[in-house]
Design a protein around this motif. Structure first.
Motif, PDB file in Angstrom:
ATOM      1  N   ASN A  91      77.725  60.987 -12.790  1.00 49.58           N
ATOM      2  CA  ASN A  91      76.945  61.357 -11.667  1.00 49.58           C
ATOM      3  C   ASN A  91      75.690  61.517 -11.732  1.00 49.58           C
ATOM      4  O   ASN A  91      75.259  62.119 -12.538  1.00 49.58           O
ATOM      5  N   TYR A  93      72.700  60.564  -8.672  1.00 52.40           N
ATOM      6  CA  TYR A  93      72.839  61.251  -6.900  1.00 52.40           C
ATOM      7  C   TYR A  93      74.216  60.706  -6.467  1.00 52.40           C
ATOM      8  O   TYR A  93      74.489  61.121  -5.501  1.00 52.40           O
ATOM      9  N   ASP A  94      75.041  59.615  -7.110  1.00 47.83           N
ATOM     10  CA  ASP A  94      76.345  59.364  -6.624  1.00 47.83           C
ATOM     11  C   ASP A  94      76.887  59.126  -7.953  1.00 47.83           C
ATOM     12  O   ASP A  94      76.331  58.957  -9.117  1.00 47.83           O
ATOM     13  N   MET A  95      78.238  58.640  -7.823  1.00 46.47           N
ATOM     14  CA  MET A  95      79.040  58.249  -8.821  1.00 46.47           C
ATOM     15  C   MET A  95      78.839  56.983  -9.228  1.00 46.47           C
ATOM     16  O   MET A  95      78.980  55.990  -8.665  1.00 46.47           O
TER      17      MET A  95
END
Lengths: 107, 114
Positions: A91, A93-95
């Protein structure tokens, strides 16, 4: 270079074996790390989070090396039911998902 | 039971016929996301939503639309499907943007466009 790279395998091991998967990531700002398990044609399911100090859950041990930007998963005493694809997830800022490593445990 | 529900599970359609894949979660999660999974390519993000009325493109948004009018629902719309959109689609949600607790995935939608 891919953001998250895994050895695609397949890994074919006998029951009772110990098997290790490695995963490297490219973004040093990555904040959290996970291993997911995915059975054929089914949704990924969270296996375990990976902490900086390393962590263990039964037969599964996860390690994180921030300096070298890799995480690992060790499975001891493999069972037939461990056969699946294991996804490394990072992760930022996102996965971001690795493509997965396929494991087959044979009798 | 806490879950993410996708429908339909399987869909065969023809090129150009608009379709919607629904996704609903009952965990009051702020963050929702759509992925497609293709052999050898892993999970690739299509769109994501940080909260109601907030959506953004992922890595492969072309040919897809989304909306987030309610917190629990995040439908994926294919206005004019093409054969290269044949894939396995997953919806996922998280309460914290995935940062600490990971995602919960729906059971997947296997789409075939002929």
């Amino acid at each position: 270079r891919k953001e998250v790279e895994q050895d695609p395998g397949p890994f074919n091991v006998p029951e009772g074996a110990t098997v290790a998967f490695n995963c490297t990531y490219s973004n040093s700002a990555s904040q959290s790390f996970f291993w997911y398990r995915q059975d054929c044609r089914k949704e990924p399911k969270l296996l375990m989070s990976v902490y900086s100090s390393g962590n263990e859950d039964g037969r599964f041990t996860a390690q994180l090396n921030r300096a070298s930007q890799y995480i690992s998963l060790l499975i001891r005493d493999s069972k037939l039911s461990d056969s699946a694809t294991y996804l490394c997830v990072v992760n930022v800022y996102d996965m971001r998902f690795g493509a997965g490593t396929r494991l087959t445990v044979k009798p | 039971e806490a879950q993410v529900t996708q429908n339909p599970r399987y869909l065969i359609t023809v090129t150009g016929k608009k379709l919607t894949v629904t996704c609903s979660q009952n965990m009051n999660h702020e963050y929702m996301s759509w992925y497609r999974q293709d052999p050898g390519l892993g999970l690739r993000q299509i769109y994501y939503s940080m909260n109601v009325e907030v959506t953004d493109k992922g890595d492969v948004p072309e040919g897809y639309k989304v909306s987030r009018k309610e917190k629990r629902n995040f439908p994926l719309i294919l206005e004019s499907p093409s054969p290269n959109q044949t894939s396995l689609y997953f919806c996922a949600s998280s309460g914290t943007g995935g940062s600490n607790y990971g995602y919960t995935f729906g059971s997947g939608t296997r789409l075939t466009v002929v």
